[in-house]
Scaffold this motif. Structure first.
Motif, PDB file in Angstrom:
ATOM      1  N   PRO A 176     107.505  53.148  92.986  1.00 25.21           N
ATOM      2  CA  PRO A 176     107.134  54.500  92.525  1.00 25.21           C
ATOM      3  C   PRO A 176     107.811  55.616  93.321  1.00 25.21           C
ATOM      4  CG  PRO A 176     105.199  53.119  92.736  1.00 25.21           C
ATOM      5  CD  PRO A 176     106.312  52.384  93.390  1.00 25.21           C
ATOM      6  N   LEU A 177     107.939  55.434  94.641  1.00 20.20           N
ATOM      7  CA  LEU A 177     108.595  56.457  95.452  1.00 20.20           C
ATOM      8  C   LEU A 177     110.061  56.580  95.085  1.00 20.20           C
ATOM      9  CD1 LEU A 177     106.993  55.709  98.933  1.00 20.20           C
ATOM     10  CD2 LEU A 177     106.573  57.702  97.488  1.00 20.20           C
ATOM     11  N   TRP A 178     110.741  55.442  94.985  1.00 16.14           N
ATOM     12  CA  TRP A 178     112.163  55.473  94.620  1.00 16.14           C
ATOM     13  C   TRP A 178     112.360  56.072  93.232  1.00 16.14           C
ATOM     14  CZ3 TRP A 178     114.204  52.704  90.479  1.00 16.14           C
ATOM     15  CH2 TRP A 178     115.597  52.729  90.355  1.00 16.14           C
ATOM     16  N   LEU A 179     111.511  55.710  92.293  1.00 14.64           N
ATOM     17  CA  LEU A 179     111.644  56.228  90.932  1.00 14.64           C
ATOM     18  C   LEU A 179     111.402  57.733  90.884  1.00 14.64           C
ATOM     19  CD1 LEU A 179     112.191  55.386  88.024  1.00 14.64           C
ATOM     20  CD2 LEU A 179     109.739  55.028  87.726  1.00 14.64           C
ATOM     21  N   SER A 180     110.435  58.222  91.651  1.00  9.61           N
ATOM     22  CA  SER A 180     110.176  59.666  91.666  1.00  9.61           C
ATOM     23  C   SER A 180     111.339  60.431  92.276  1.00  9.61           C
ATOM     24  CB  SER A 180     108.893  59.948  92.442  1.00  9.61           C
ATOM     25  OG  SER A 180     109.010  59.530  93.783  1.00  9.61           O
ATOM     26  N   PHE A 184     120.114  51.233  92.491  1.00  9.71           N
ATOM     27  CA  PHE A 184     119.086  50.524  91.726  1.00  9.71           C
ATOM     28  C   PHE A 184     118.461  49.359  92.489  1.00  9.71           C
ATOM     29  CE2 PHE A 184     121.097  52.585  88.015  1.00  9.71           C
ATOM     30  CZ  PHE A 184     119.961  53.080  87.406  1.00  9.71           C
ATOM     31  N   ILE A 185     119.139  48.836  93.501  1.00  8.32           N
ATOM     32  CA  ILE A 185     118.562  47.726  94.259  1.00  8.32           C
ATOM     33  C   ILE A 185     117.802  48.209  95.493  1.00  8.32           C
ATOM     34  CG2 ILE A 185     120.354  46.143  93.479  1.00  8.32           C
ATOM     35  CD1 ILE A 185     121.600  46.357  96.269  1.00  8.32           C
ATOM     36  N   ARG A 186     117.743  49.514  95.706  1.00  8.21           N
ATOM     37  CA  ARG A 186     117.052  50.026  96.893  1.00  8.21           C
ATOM     38  C   ARG A 186     115.577  49.636  96.957  1.00  8.21           C
ATOM     39  NH1 ARG A 186     119.579  56.133  97.720  1.00  8.21           N
ATOM     40  NH2 ARG A 186     121.506  55.461  98.780  1.00  8.21           N
ATOM     41  N   PRO A 187     114.802  49.784  95.886  1.00  8.93           N
ATOM     42  CA  PRO A 187     113.390  49.359  96.005  1.00  8.93           C
ATOM     43  C   PRO A 187     113.229  47.875  96.244  1.00  8.93           C
ATOM     44  CG  PRO A 187     113.928  49.886  93.732  1.00  8.93           C
ATOM     45  CD  PRO A 187     115.082  50.346  94.554  1.00  8.93           C
ATOM     46  N   ILE A 188     114.159  47.073  95.715  1.00  8.65           N
ATOM     47  CA  ILE A 188     114.077  45.623  95.929  1.00  8.65           C
ATOM     48  C   ILE A 188     114.357  45.286  97.389  1.00  8.65           C
ATOM     49  CG2 ILE A 188     115.035  43.384  95.248  1.00  8.65           C
ATOM     50  CD1 ILE A 188     115.719  44.607  92.551  1.00  8.65           C
TER      51      ILE A 188
END
Length: 219
Positions: A105-109, A148-152
């Motif tokens: 959620p943080l990365w997406l925001s 795109f792989i940062r939250p992972i």
């Protein structure tokens, strides 16, 4: 009795706290509003104030995120990391269900804010300064994949570090079963040293997770 080595990370294998252990931080923290402050609370208050200043500097003048939110995130992760160091208590941060729920959620925001409010800057950020024209399409692909792989990577890093230490402690504990005095002393000494290392890893991983989230927000 554990059916396999990874049963300690199964929330259905233990009875008491399990997933409810995540909520303990919300029960304990409000005590500071009505209980006389102790030395531990004063030390924790000074630590959070220093973290607040550091996160404010990392976010930059634009303040792409809230330092208070990041300090709360650090406190939540640290509390659950340390909670998992006690016997028979569930380690919530060793599960991707928890770590990914924190990172995604943080990365997406941050991503939506950058693309909606600062679309030109977000597009320019895909091509580093000084990139040759022939390499620009490849750099765009690389930057998109890395974004795109940062939250992972955030969630896997935290979960893997918490799992690794617990597995080492479990493996060492199994070696002392039906052993003589000398192997038991060696195993206990190794476990004490490893436990001290795990407490430092729990604090470092909470700081690393929050700092990387702050840096992503600052970009």
């Amino acid at each position: 009795m554990m059916s396999n080595l990874f049963s300690v990370f199964d929330p259905t294998s233990s009875l008491l706290t399990n997933w409810l252990s995540i909520m303990l931080v919300f029960i304990m923290l409000p005590w500071t509003f009505w209980v006389m402050p102790t030395r531990t609370q004063v030390m924790w208050y000074s630590t959070t104030m220093k973290l607040n200043k550091e996160f404010s500097l990392l976010l930059g003048p634009n303040k792409s995120g809230s330092p208070l939110l990041l300090v709360s995130l650090f406190s939540f992760i640290l509390f659950n990391n340390l909670l998992g160091m006690f016997p028979y208590l569930f380690t919530a941060t060793s599960h991707l269900a928890v770590t990914l729920a924190l990172a995604l959620p943080l990365w997406l925001s941050f991503l939506l804010r950058s693309w909606i409010q600062e679309s030109k800057h977000a597009l320019a950020h895909l091509v580093p300064l000084g990139t040759p024209p022939i390499l620009m399409p490849f750099m765009v692909i690389i930057e998109l994949v890395s974004n795109f792989i940062r939250p992972i990577t955030l969630s896997v890093r935290l979960a893997a570090n918490m799992i690794a230490g617990h597995l080492l402690l479990t493996l060492l504990g199994n070696q002392a079963v039906d052993s003589t005095i000398l192997p038991i002393i060696i195993v206990l000494s190794s476990q004490i040293l490893l436990l001290m290392l795990e407490f430092s890893v729990a604090m470092i991983q909470a700081y690393v997770f929050t700092t990387l989230t702050t840096l992503y927000a600052g970009e």
